[in-house]
Design a protein around this motif. Structure first.
Motif, mmCIF file in Angstrom:
data_model
loop_
_atom_site.group_PDB
_atom_site.id
_atom_site.type_symbol
_atom_site.label_atom_id
_atom_site.label_comp_id
_atom_site.label_asym_id
_atom_site.label_seq_id
_atom_site.Cartn_x
_atom_site.Cartn_y
_atom_site.Cartn_z
ATOM 1 N N ARG A 8 -11.552 0.702 81.757
ATOM 2 C CA ARG A 8 -10.265 0.779 82.467
ATOM 3 C C ARG A 8 -10.125 -0.336 83.500
ATOM 4 N NH1 ARG A 8 -7.622 6.115 85.022
ATOM 5 N NH2 ARG A 8 -6.040 5.112 86.250
ATOM 6 N N TRP A 9 -11.157 -0.575 84.289
ATOM 7 C CA TRP A 9 -11.076 -1.609 85.318
ATOM 8 C C TRP A 9 -10.889 -2.987 84.699
ATOM 9 C CZ3 TRP A 9 -14.524 -5.528 85.215
ATOM 10 C CH2 TRP A 9 -15.737 -5.311 84.559
ATOM 11 N N LEU A 12 -7.242 -3.248 83.874
ATOM 12 C CA LEU A 12 -6.522 -3.379 85.135
ATOM 13 C C LEU A 12 -6.655 -4.793 85.690
ATOM 14 C CD1 LEU A 12 -4.881 -1.777 87.230
ATOM 15 C CD2 LEU A 12 -7.035 -1.224 88.345
ATOM 16 N N GLY A 57 -3.248 3.124 84.071
ATOM 17 C CA GLY A 57 -3.805 4.474 84.128
ATOM 18 C C GLY A 57 -3.124 5.432 83.181
ATOM 19 N N TYR A 60 -4.254 4.381 79.666
ATOM 20 C CA TYR A 60 -5.679 4.508 79.371
ATOM 21 C C TYR A 60 -6.159 5.957 79.337
ATOM 22 C CZ TYR A 60 -10.513 2.956 79.161
ATOM 23 O OH TYR A 60 -11.798 2.708 78.751
ATOM 24 N N ASP A 61 -5.675 6.798 80.218
ATOM 25 C CA ASP A 61 -6.161 8.181 80.323
ATOM 26 C C ASP A 61 -5.597 9.036 79.191
ATOM 27 O OD1 ASP A 61 -7.495 7.453 82.605
ATOM 28 O OD2 ASP A 61 -5.967 8.259 83.961
ATOM 29 N N TYR A 131 0.823 13.667 86.768
ATOM 30 C CA TYR A 131 -0.272 13.804 87.709
ATOM 31 C C TYR A 131 -0.557 15.250 88.076
ATOM 32 C CZ TYR A 131 0.232 8.802 88.118
ATOM 33 O OH TYR A 131 0.300 7.459 87.842
#
Length: 137
Positions: A8-9, A12, A57, A60-61, A131
């Motif tokens: 993920r990073w 990003l 996010g 990816y999630d 969220y």
């Protein structure tokens, strides 16, 4: 795009790099020479980076994939809210503190924080279920 290719990073970091590159090119060739004073060039950078921070996010999630089932008009409206929130939040802070003699780096960090918070807040306001706590589902 294969999510497993990078963590993920990594996605990003790559997205933020491309957004910063686009914003700086836009500043260099269009906005600063014609519209913006140079002190406000951070607004463009913050505005282009904010969708990257939010949407990497969401993309990816796995537990946020339901977001992409919404209509294209809703997603486009969300992007407009994110971009507008980042531009307004960062510009308001810069206008408020530009004459206080604060160093440029600190001014831009404060503007970045306000811009990202306002853009994420508007995104959350339009999509609280993205969220939501997993136990609430």
């Amino acid at each position: 795009m294969d999510k497993e290719r990078l963590p993920r990073w990594g996605w990003l970091l790559a997205g933020l790099f491309v957004a910063a590159l686009v914003a700086n090119l836009l500043n260099l060739f269009v906005l600063v020479p014609t519209v913006f004073p140079e002190e406000y060039r951070a607004v463009t950078v913050i505005t282009t980076m904010s969708p990257v921070l939010i949407y990497v996010g969401v993309w990816y999630d796995e537990h946020r994939q339901h977001y992409w089932e919404q209509s294209g008009a809703h997603i486009a409206g969300d992007v407009l809210f994110v971009v507008t929130g980042a531009a307004l939040g960062s510009a308001i802070v810069l206008v408020a503190i530009i004459d206080f003699g604060i160093p440029a780096f600190l001014r831009e960090v404060l503007a970045m924080g306000a811009g990202f918070l306002m853009s994420w807040g508007l995104f959350w306001w339009r999509n609280p279920d993205v969220y939501a706590d997993e136990s609430a589902r």
